[in-house]
Scaffold this motif. Structure first.
Motif, PDB file in Angstrom:
ATOM      1  N   PRO A   1       2.366 -29.651 -20.766  1.00 45.48           N
ATOM      2  CA  PRO A   1       1.040 -30.219 -20.545  1.00 45.48           C
ATOM      3  C   PRO A   1       0.663 -31.302 -21.547  1.00 45.48           C
ATOM      4  O   PRO A   1      -0.311 -32.034 -21.341  1.00 45.48           O
ATOM      5  N   GLY A   2       1.406 -31.431 -22.651  1.00 50.29           N
ATOM      6  CA  GLY A   2       1.106 -32.451 -23.656  1.00 50.29           C
ATOM      7  C   GLY A   2       0.695 -31.842 -24.979  1.00 50.29           C
ATOM      8  O   GLY A   2       0.487 -30.641 -25.113  1.00 50.29           O
ATOM      9  N   GLY A   3       0.609 -32.707 -25.973  1.00 54.35           N
ATOM     10  CA  GLY A   3       0.190 -32.264 -27.287  1.00 54.35           C
ATOM     11  C   GLY A   3       1.213 -31.408 -27.996  1.00 54.35           C
ATOM     12  O   GLY A   3       0.862 -30.609 -28.874  1.00 54.35           O
ATOM     13  N   GLY A   4       2.494 -31.544 -27.600  1.00 51.89           N
ATOM     14  CA  GLY A   4       3.534 -30.755 -28.228  1.00 51.89           C
ATOM     15  C   GLY A   4       3.573 -29.308 -27.792  1.00 51.89           C
ATOM     16  O   GLY A   4       4.248 -28.486 -28.411  1.00 51.89           O
ATOM     17  N   VAL A   5       2.840 -28.998 -26.713  1.00 51.04           N
ATOM     18  CA  VAL A   5       2.774 -27.621 -26.208  1.00 51.04           C
ATOM     19  C   VAL A   5       3.643 -27.484 -24.972  1.00 51.04           C
ATOM     20  O   VAL A   5       3.601 -28.328 -24.076  1.00 51.04           O
ATOM     21  N   ALA A   6       4.427 -26.431 -24.921  1.00 60.50           N
ATOM     22  CA  ALA A   6       5.115 -26.033 -23.699  1.00 60.50           C
ATOM     23  C   ALA A   6       4.432 -24.783 -23.163  1.00 60.50           C
ATOM     24  O   ALA A   6       3.963 -23.945 -23.939  1.00 60.50           O
ATOM     25  N   GLU A   7       4.361 -24.672 -21.862  1.00 59.61           N
ATOM     26  CA  GLU A   7       3.773 -23.490 -21.239  1.00 59.61           C
ATOM     27  C   GLU A   7       4.844 -22.739 -20.460  1.00 59.61           C
ATOM     28  O   GLU A   7       5.626 -23.340 -19.732  1.00 59.61           O
TER      29      GLU A   7
END
Length: 404
Positions: free
Chosen positions: A28-34
């Motif tokens: 999703p962005g911002g260095g985050v994986a979901e």
């Protein structure tokens, strides 16, 4: 495509079956994986195949024909497990396989090579889906141990936990990931269920593959002399990162340890349970964690978990009480964790992202892992991700769950 449904396959050192997990992964962005878990199951090996796999473990020798046959039959078993997972949980875009480790070559404290059975071509042929496999070898080639690869999931998943935190996996071999220092650190602490399983088979005359529920151990007492012999193994004093396997902790190792001692079956299982708890706890205490989050088959052994909790109490000089949780408490099913780890590793490679953490394996640097076997359609990789992943968020259909 903004998200991918990935099926992960792995069989651990206990060789009792193939873990299958399907998860939806996105950036999703911002260095985050979901990661949205989509379901997990375990598919047992055919009894004869499991018998031959166990018989092939060191110190036994395997000729070229038997090696070829086992590699093919494990590949076919993994292909059948993948088909079963797709039938139960729905179609997927990608399959990742960590295979079945047969031998992990460590010499003078350095990993020299690693062999996983389960040719990926059988999986791709059976499903028509691209497969990423052979996920350990590149890390070994880069100077790492190729294990424990769980460090990449744990470092991302626990990034927001109170620090330091430790993720513990109790499979055939136990390993920990320490999050909260200058960089994540992971290593094998020693035997998890490996010696327990060997002893259970011996004590029951082969009728039981494990001490189910820790019931045999619960009826015994720790044999202090045997425990002292076992704890004298030099492996426990080696500096991390380090790795081990059933090429070291096996039935022959156990036979040498008990030679000359009169140890009953229940006492043997009680002593080995204490060995696993003691070596895990000693490794954890070195890092001063506030909490340990456990997963793997060992969490279903209440005798082992009770011994571990007792060992993690802060009743020794220089130690503090350590809370013990199960990964389910944080939204990641303990029984499916290694399958989801495998899915994550394949997804990272698919998106051009490294799948190792040098501090957890000892590799010279981050590396893309694995080899890709195309499915039925022409192979089309997505554009590589533009930023590294720093956190993993576990989400569910109704309630997002972050590790907070």
């Amino acid at each position: 495509m903004s998200s991918w449904r990935v099926l992960g396959l792995i069989s651990g050192t206990s060789m009792d079956g193939i873990d299958v997990a399907v998860g939806e992964l996105s950036l999703p962005g911002g260095g985050v994986a979901e990661l949205r878990p989509g379901g997990f199951t375990e598919v047992a090996y055919p009894a004869e195949l499991r018998r031959r796999l166990l018989a092939a473990l060191p110190p036994a020798g395997v000729d070229a024909r038997e090696f070829c046959v086992l590699d093919t039959e494990v590949g076919l078993a993994f292909a059948a497990a993948a088909r079963a997972g797709i039938a139960e949980f729905g179609e997927v875009d990608l399959i990742a396989s960590l295979g079945q480790t047969l031998y992990h070559w460590v010499e003078d404290g350095r990993a020299r090579g690693t062999t996983q059975l389960g040719q990926a071509a059988w999986i791709a042929e059976a499903t028509g889906v691209p497969v990423i496999a052979d996920l350990r070898a590149r890390d070994v080639a880069a100077g790492g141990h190729g294990a424990p690869l769980a460090g990449v999931l744990d470092a991302l998943w626990l990034a927001d936990r109170p620090r330091p935190a430790i993720a513990l996996n109790i499979g055939g071999i136990a390993n920990i990931t320490v999050v909260g220092g200058p960089e994540p650190l992971a290593y094998d602490t020693g035997p998890g269920n490996a010696l327990l399983d060997a002893a259970a088979a011996q004590v029951t005359g082969g009728t039981a593959a494990s001490d189910l529920g820790g019931l045999i151990a619960a009826g015994g007492q720790v044999h202090e002399e045997l425990l002292a012999r076992l704890l004298a193994d030099d492996y426990y004093r080696e500096a991390p990162p380090k790795s081990t396997g059933k090429e070291h902790f096996n039935a022959d190792y156990l036979a040498r340890a008990v030679r000359g001692l009169d140890v009953s079956g229940p006492d043997l299982l009680a002593t080995l349970t204490e060995l696993t708890a003691a070596t895990i706890a000693d490794a954890c205490h070195r890092h001063g964690p506030r909490e340990v989050i456990a997963s793997g088959g060992g969490v279903h052994n209440p005798t082992l978990m009770a011994a571990l909790r007792e060992r993690l109490r802060g009743d020794r000089p220089g130690t503090a009480d350590v809370e013990v949780h199960v990964s389910d408490d944080l939204g990641l099913p303990a029984a499916g964790k290694e399958g989801y780890l495998t899915a994550l590793l394949g997804w990272l490679t698919w998106n051009g992202l490294p799948g190792n953490v040098p501090g957890t394996t000892g590799a010279d640097g981050p590396r893309l892992l694995g080899a890709i076997t195309p499915g039925t359609a022409p192979l089309r990789l997505p554009e590589p991700a533009r930023e590294p992943v720093r956190r993993l968020r576990i989400t569910h259909p109704t309630t997002p769950m972050e590790a907070e």
